[in-house]
Design a protein around this motif. Sequence first.
Motif, mmCIF file in Angstrom:
data_model
loop_
_atom_site.group_PDB
_atom_site.id
_atom_site.type_symbol
_atom_site.label_atom_id
_atom_site.label_comp_id
_atom_site.label_asym_id
_atom_site.label_seq_id
_atom_site.Cartn_x
_atom_site.Cartn_y
_atom_site.Cartn_z
ATOM 1 N N ASP A 114 0.847 -1.185 0.000
ATOM 2 C CA ASP A 114 0.000 0.000 0.000
ATOM 3 C C ASP A 114 0.882 1.233 0.000
ATOM 4 O O ASP A 114 1.572 1.504 0.981
ATOM 5 N N GLY A 115 0.876 1.951 -1.105
ATOM 6 C CA GLY A 115 1.710 3.139 -1.208
ATOM 7 C C GLY A 115 3.167 2.753 -1.139
ATOM 8 O O GLY A 115 3.646 1.938 -1.919
ATOM 9 N N ASP A 116 3.872 3.299 -0.167
ATOM 10 C CA ASP A 116 5.303 3.040 -0.051
ATOM 11 C C ASP A 116 5.636 2.042 1.057
ATOM 12 O O ASP A 116 6.753 1.996 1.542
ATOM 13 N N ARG A 117 4.689 1.210 1.453
ATOM 14 C CA ARG A 117 4.898 0.281 2.548
ATOM 15 C C ARG A 117 4.333 -1.091 2.207
ATOM 16 O O ARG A 117 3.302 -1.203 1.568
ATOM 17 N N CYS A 118 5.031 -2.129 2.677
ATOM 18 C CA CYS A 118 4.522 -3.498 2.599
ATOM 19 C C CYS A 118 4.335 -3.998 4.027
ATOM 20 O O CYS A 118 5.231 -3.860 4.864
ATOM 21 N N ARG A 119 3.175 -4.560 4.298
ATOM 22 C CA ARG A 119 2.886 -5.138 5.614
ATOM 23 C C ARG A 119 2.526 -6.599 5.406
ATOM 24 O O ARG A 119 1.714 -6.923 4.546
ATOM 25 N N ILE A 120 3.144 -7.461 6.195
ATOM 26 C CA ILE A 120 2.904 -8.901 6.108
ATOM 27 C C ILE A 120 2.496 -9.400 7.487
ATOM 28 O O ILE A 120 3.068 -8.993 8.503
ATOM 29 N N GLU A 121 1.510 -10.296 7.485
ATOM 30 C CA GLU A 121 1.048 -10.884 8.745
ATOM 31 C C GLU A 121 0.947 -12.391 8.563
ATOM 32 O O GLU A 121 0.381 -12.862 7.564
ATOM 33 N N VAL A 122 1.507 -13.130 9.511
ATOM 34 C CA VAL A 122 1.427 -14.584 9.522
ATOM 35 C C VAL A 122 0.804 -14.983 10.856
ATOM 36 O O VAL A 122 1.310 -14.612 11.909
ATOM 37 N N SER A 123 -0.316 -15.703 10.788
ATOM 38 C CA SER A 123 -0.994 -16.127 12.015
ATOM 39 C C SER A 123 -1.192 -17.637 11.987
ATOM 40 O O SER A 123 -1.337 -18.239 10.920
ATOM 41 N N ASP A 124 -1.182 -18.233 13.167
ATOM 42 C CA ASP A 124 -1.336 -19.682 13.265
ATOM 43 C C ASP A 124 -2.323 -20.016 14.377
ATOM 44 O O ASP A 124 -2.869 -19.125 15.029
ATOM 45 N N SER A 125 -2.521 -21.308 14.592
ATOM 46 C CA SER A 125 -3.458 -21.757 15.620
ATOM 47 C C SER A 125 -2.755 -22.537 16.718
ATOM 48 O O SER A 125 -3.350 -23.371 17.377
ATOM 49 N N GLY A 126 -1.478 -22.252 16.926
ATOM 50 C CA GLY A 126 -0.689 -22.975 17.915
ATOM 51 C C GLY A 126 -0.831 -22.422 19.320
ATOM 52 O O GLY A 126 -1.723 -21.619 19.607
ATOM 53 N N PRO A 127 0.086 -22.796 20.189
ATOM 54 C CA PRO A 127 0.018 -22.380 21.591
ATOM 55 C C PRO A 127 0.433 -20.933 21.827
ATOM 56 O O PRO A 127 0.261 -20.411 22.923
ATOM 57 N N GLY A 128 0.978 -20.278 20.832
ATOM 58 C CA GLY A 128 1.404 -18.885 20.997
ATOM 59 C C GLY A 128 2.875 -18.793 21.363
ATOM 60 O O GLY A 128 3.561 -19.794 21.559
ATOM 61 N N PHE A 129 3.333 -17.552 21.424
ATOM 62 C CA PHE A 129 4.732 -17.294 21.772
ATOM 63 C C PHE A 129 4.925 -17.363 23.278
ATOM 64 O O PHE A 129 4.033 -17.005 24.034
ATOM 65 N N PRO A 130 6.127 -17.760 23.706
ATOM 66 C CA PRO A 130 6.439 -17.646 25.126
ATOM 67 C C PRO A 130 6.371 -16.170 25.530
ATOM 68 O O PRO A 130 6.651 -15.285 24.719
ATOM 69 N N PRO A 131 6.005 -15.871 26.769
ATOM 70 C CA PRO A 131 5.886 -14.473 27.202
ATOM 71 C C PRO A 131 7.126 -13.626 26.929
ATOM 72 O O PRO A 131 7.009 -12.465 26.579
ATOM 73 N N ALA A 132 8.320 -14.196 27.046
ATOM 74 C CA ALA A 132 9.546 -13.422 26.813
ATOM 75 C C ALA A 132 9.647 -12.968 25.354
ATOM 76 O O ALA A 132 10.177 -11.900 25.072
ATOM 77 N N THR A 133 9.125 -13.757 24.419
ATOM 78 C CA THR A 133 9.164 -13.380 23.009
ATOM 79 C C THR A 133 8.253 -12.192 22.753
ATOM 80 O O THR A 133 8.630 -11.240 22.086
#
Length: 187
Positions: A114-133
């Motif tokens: 969009d315009g001068d920017r690219c945005r990418i999103e990757v989503s999954d159905s797993g347990p999620g990231f550890p809190p530290a991440t």
Amino acid sequence: MSIWWSLHLRREAASVPLARRLLLGTMETAGVDPDISFDLSVALSEACANAVEHGGREAVPRSGHTGGTAAGDTASYGTASGDTASYGTASGDTAPGGGSPDGTGAYHVTAYLDGDRCRIEVSDSGPGFPPATVARRRPSLAEHGRGLHLIEELADHVRFRNRPGRGAVVSFDKMLKWRDDSLLKVS
């Protein structure tokens, strides 16, 4: 002009190069600078590889898929004018809730130019990231976690977040540079 596309992929190793090739093809066609395209494609590959390895409720994803869309994989495309198209497989064998029928789960990739920017999103159905991440603690030189650090180095802005009970989301964006002959060059 804006371009977006979205993929719904099985957690199979062969889905990673499929997403990467689609991103590179889109950026090449639009006229994005090859160095920027490469950086974003490596970041996307890392995010997809994490989704394949960690993003489902089953421990071991299937492998051996050799290209194209597997049964149940779908993709959608759109432009700023609101036109959209989608393709998938005629078998329609996706399971309720968006997972694949064999129980390995699925993940989603969405890219927006969009315009001068690219945005990418990757989503999954797993347990999620550890809190530290999610808290953005820098990874050590341990065997795992280097891919997330690489995404941070290649993109301008990165966000790791959890959706409680629904998985993890990696989103990142980068300012685009254009080739002189680009079709979508921002004025």
